[in-house]
Motif scaffolding. Sequence first.
Motif, short mmCIF file in Angstrom:
data_model
loop_
_atom_site.label_atom_id
_atom_site.label_comp_id
_atom_site.label_asym_id
_atom_site.label_seq_id
_atom_site.Cartn_x
_atom_site.Cartn_y
_atom_site.Cartn_z
N CYS A 297 52.43 -0.04 25.32
CA CYS A 297 51.35 -0.98 25.65
C CYS A 297 51.77 -2.02 26.69
O CYS A 297 50.93 -2.46 27.48
CB CYS A 297 50.86 -1.68 24.39
SG CYS A 297 50.20 -0.57 23.13
N ASP A 298 53.02 -2.45 26.68
CA ASP A 298 53.49 -3.46 27.62
C ASP A 298 54.92 -3.13 28.00
O ASP A 298 55.89 -3.67 27.43
CB ASP A 298 53.41 -4.86 26.98
CG ASP A 298 53.52 -5.97 28.02
OD1 ASP A 298 54.04 -5.70 29.13
OD2 ASP A 298 53.08 -7.10 27.74
N PRO A 299 55.14 -2.24 28.96
CA PRO A 299 56.52 -1.85 29.32
C PRO A 299 57.35 -3.01 29.86
O PRO A 299 58.56 -3.05 29.64
CB PRO A 299 56.32 -0.75 30.37
CG PRO A 299 54.91 -0.28 30.19
CD PRO A 299 54.14 -1.46 29.71
N HIS A 300 56.71 -3.93 30.58
CA HIS A 300 57.46 -5.05 31.14
C HIS A 300 58.04 -5.93 30.03
O HIS A 300 59.21 -6.33 30.07
CB HIS A 300 56.55 -5.88 32.05
CG HIS A 300 57.29 -6.91 32.84
ND1 HIS A 300 56.64 -7.95 33.49
CD2 HIS A 300 58.61 -7.10 33.07
CE1 HIS A 300 57.54 -8.70 34.10
NE2 HIS A 300 58.74 -8.21 33.85
N LEU A 301 57.24 -6.24 29.03
CA LEU A 301 57.72 -7.05 27.92
C LEU A 301 58.80 -6.30 27.12
O LEU A 301 59.80 -6.90 26.70
CB LEU A 301 56.55 -7.42 27.01
CG LEU A 301 56.89 -8.19 25.74
CD1 LEU A 301 57.61 -9.49 26.06
CD2 LEU A 301 55.62 -8.46 24.92
N TRP A 302 58.61 -5.02 26.91
CA TRP A 302 59.61 -4.23 26.19
C TRP A 302 60.95 -4.23 26.94
O TRP A 302 62.01 -4.38 26.32
CB TRP A 302 59.11 -2.80 26.02
CG TRP A 302 60.17 -1.86 25.52
CD1 TRP A 302 60.57 -1.69 24.24
CD2 TRP A 302 60.97 -0.98 26.31
NE1 TRP A 302 61.58 -0.77 24.16
CE2 TRP A 302 61.86 -0.31 25.42
CE3 TRP A 302 61.05 -0.69 27.67
CZ2 TRP A 302 62.78 0.64 25.87
CZ3 TRP A 302 61.97 0.25 28.11
CH2 TRP A 302 62.81 0.90 27.22
N ALA A 356 50.19 -7.02 19.06
CA ALA A 356 49.28 -7.99 19.67
C ALA A 356 49.88 -9.39 19.68
O ALA A 356 49.69 -10.16 20.64
CB ALA A 356 47.95 -7.98 18.92
N MET A 357 50.62 -9.73 18.63
CA MET A 357 51.29 -11.04 18.60
C MET A 357 52.37 -11.14 19.67
O MET A 357 52.55 -12.20 20.29
CB MET A 357 51.88 -11.28 17.21
CG MET A 357 50.84 -11.47 16.11
SD MET A 357 51.57 -11.52 14.46
CE MET A 357 52.62 -12.95 14.59
N LEU A 358 53.10 -10.06 19.91
CA LEU A 358 54.13 -10.08 20.96
C LEU A 358 53.51 -10.21 22.35
O LEU A 358 54.03 -10.92 23.21
CB LEU A 358 54.98 -8.81 20.86
CG LEU A 358 55.88 -8.67 19.63
CD1 LEU A 358 56.55 -7.31 19.61
CD2 LEU A 358 56.92 -9.77 19.58
N ILE A 359 52.41 -9.52 22.57
CA ILE A 359 51.76 -9.61 23.88
C ILE A 359 51.21 -11.01 24.12
O ILE A 359 51.21 -11.51 25.25
CB ILE A 359 50.64 -8.55 23.98
CG1 ILE A 359 51.26 -7.14 23.95
CG2 ILE A 359 49.82 -8.73 25.24
CD1 ILE A 359 50.23 -6.03 23.98
N ARG A 360 50.79 -11.67 23.06
CA ARG A 360 50.24 -13.02 23.22
C ARG A 360 51.29 -14.01 23.70
O ARG A 360 50.96 -14.96 24.44
CB ARG A 360 49.62 -13.49 21.90
CG ARG A 360 49.08 -14.90 21.93
CD ARG A 360 48.33 -15.24 20.66
NE ARG A 360 47.10 -14.47 20.53
CZ ARG A 360 46.23 -14.62 19.52
NH1 ARG A 360 46.46 -15.51 18.58
NH2 ARG A 360 45.13 -13.88 19.48
N ILE A 361 52.54 -13.83 23.32
CA ILE A 361 53.60 -14.78 23.71
C ILE A 361 54.51 -14.16 24.76
O ILE A 361 55.68 -14.56 24.86
CB ILE A 361 54.41 -15.21 22.47
CG1 ILE A 361 55.04 -13.99 21.78
CG2 ILE A 361 53.55 -15.98 21.50
CD1 ILE A 361 55.97 -14.36 20.64
#
Length: 752
Positions: A297-302, A356-361
């Motif tokens: 869902c969010d490769p950059h954050l991962w 969803a909580m990880l994407i929010r921050i």
Amino acid sequence: MDSSLPRIELLQALYDRLFASGLPLSKLKDATLAERIYFGPADSISIVGRSLVWKLFLANEEPLQASLAPRASTLLHSINDSRKQYEFLLAEKTRAPDAVFEDRSQAVHHKLVDGFGNLDLNNPLSLHNENPWNEWFAGVELRKVIAQDVERTFPDIPFFRESDVQIQLTNILFLYSVAHPSIGYRQGMHELLAPLYFAVHYDAIANGQFSANRYADLGELCSGKYIAADAWALFQSVMNGVSQWYEWREPLASDTVPPSTFPNHVHISNGLNGIQPYVAPIVQACNHIQSHLLRSCDPHLWQSMQKGGIEPQIYGIRWLRLLFTREFSMSDALRLWDGLFACDATLGLAQWICVAMLIRIRNELIPADYSGQLTTLLRYPTPTNMNRIDGAPHHTSLLLRQALALQLSPTPSTGASIVMENRTLLDIPLEVPSTTPPISPDKRSRTLRQQPSMSGTTSPPMDASYGRGHSRQASSSAIGISEMFTRGLVERGESLGINKTLLNAVTEIRRNIPELAASLGVRTPNQQLSSFPLLDERPIEEKPPWEPRTRFEIERDITQVRARDKTLGESLAWIVDALLQDESESENAQQIKLQKREALESLSYVRDVLMTDTLLLDDDRLIGGEEKTRRKLKAQKQKEELRAASASAVVAPPLPMPVVDSQTKHSMTRSRPRSPVLPAAYPKANAEVSQRAPWNYTRSSFGSASTPAVPSTMMPRPPPPTSKSLRREGKQPRDQIPPKSEGYQDPLGALH
């Protein structure tokens, strides 16, 4: 409906909406997600009818029931069954083996099963393996452990400080652990049970409060007689989905291997599955959240979290086991539970809520290092009401909607849409802040104006009409040539966009350095310091009891315990020596009695220290007064001896080096080297020659005939002669001197 109505009327209105409105169960769940199921605001933990909604959503749902309107009689039937089961377990597991039974049939069954009349078996002092008292004593110890955690449950809420409430919570947790021995009781279960018990207790109704017969089922559903039984039923339903995250040991082979029809059949595991190590389900779930769900869902954050070295168990265990009660306030957590129970009674959506909580921050996690990411994850930032736009849903309801969207479509585009939604509804910026923010042109111009020129003068302020893209300079004779060249170069780079491109390239290189170092197996010093902080992030009293202790704290405690044990060992050595003294053989018997009395007092103090496990010691109580005085005098004497030894130490001054005249011509005759001559002030070497080095304290016999020569035993041994047996005859060795007839020149005369 007006939210100021009495609690009974609000409960009746909610009952009519659930069971008398004709709405199917799916519509009621949608209303819960839209925050339209309760009457009045839901900003408090005291919401009328919340336990009734939870009982409906967590009940065993029959096939095709979602498309039908729920019936109160069906829900009441299942609740009555759970109440009977709770009462039976409570009576069975909390009664001692020698208790008197009121029901004769139950007493006969107890005698037949447990051997009530056999004193060799049913005896508190019996060591038999089938002794029922063993289970009873184990249950008593388990209840003590549970009671310790229950006493610390939500200390800021006065409701959980009542003794009756703590007793009921302990009974429920004890019955669940006994009924599920493979899991037992694990820390954190009390924080799942407490909100359930509070909601049931708040909706409890005494008998006879409803005059109309249409609310008779409501009176039974929310009866005050069965608060503990209903809370136990809700806890059972929640644990059906959460219990896998509390498993901590590998299941037995009999539980995993299917039974065989052959009596002598032996099951042998084939392939790698039979030898793989056991991994707890909670660890598998945490790894799945970060390595698969977040990555899709969010490769950059991962990628940022992988570079930082964040292990998903650090935050995932607490998020999943406690169902986010520590990440949000109690009112927000219960709101989240409303939607979570409505969406999925098995709680499979909880993992997507974590994503969803990880994407929010993500804006706090991506630019941070290991310590910054860890602090953000363990202290999850909650959006404030100031950032909330009018008409926007609550941030917990928004989390549920985003988790459902990610579950339906786990793609980077869905993650990007969630980032846009957070920007619109929660005012979270889209741009990720950089670790080193770029310098604006105005700030850079001010910096250049403040720098002194090479001539020693300061440049005057620039013209107010100066702007980006203009190359016109303010006319001033005080501006140095180097400063004018630098300013023009900077402005030219700004106008062409070179400075921004260079800054972005440097930033990208800095971000890729940790990954390159990790691929080469190199750890930078900064990464090591940031990954393993030596200081506590917050005081011990502010840390909740479920957080694991850091390595720094453990090593510090071990060092303190070792120092304490060493001190206690020295005290015990003195105590033993004092107690072994014989009064009959000593002239001063009274002094020995006094020492023994002091030794016994010190021994009792050592016992108290070991039993209380304290680290602070009173040195005056570890030894007696006479021994303390003797040790003080001994330490003072050793200090004086050390001071006297250091004062009497003589340091010999360095000897002068011989002066060599570089202009003197080398002699053509070979001469032996001369030793340096000692000054006349130094004494001659006599008896100390055998103890001191000869080159420091003896005179050379080569310069004066009156001075005795150094003994041959004091001179270093010459090297052994080179063996000639290994050299071949007829060939000239390399280390021999060539004859003079060959015209060999020796200008230094070293070979003669």
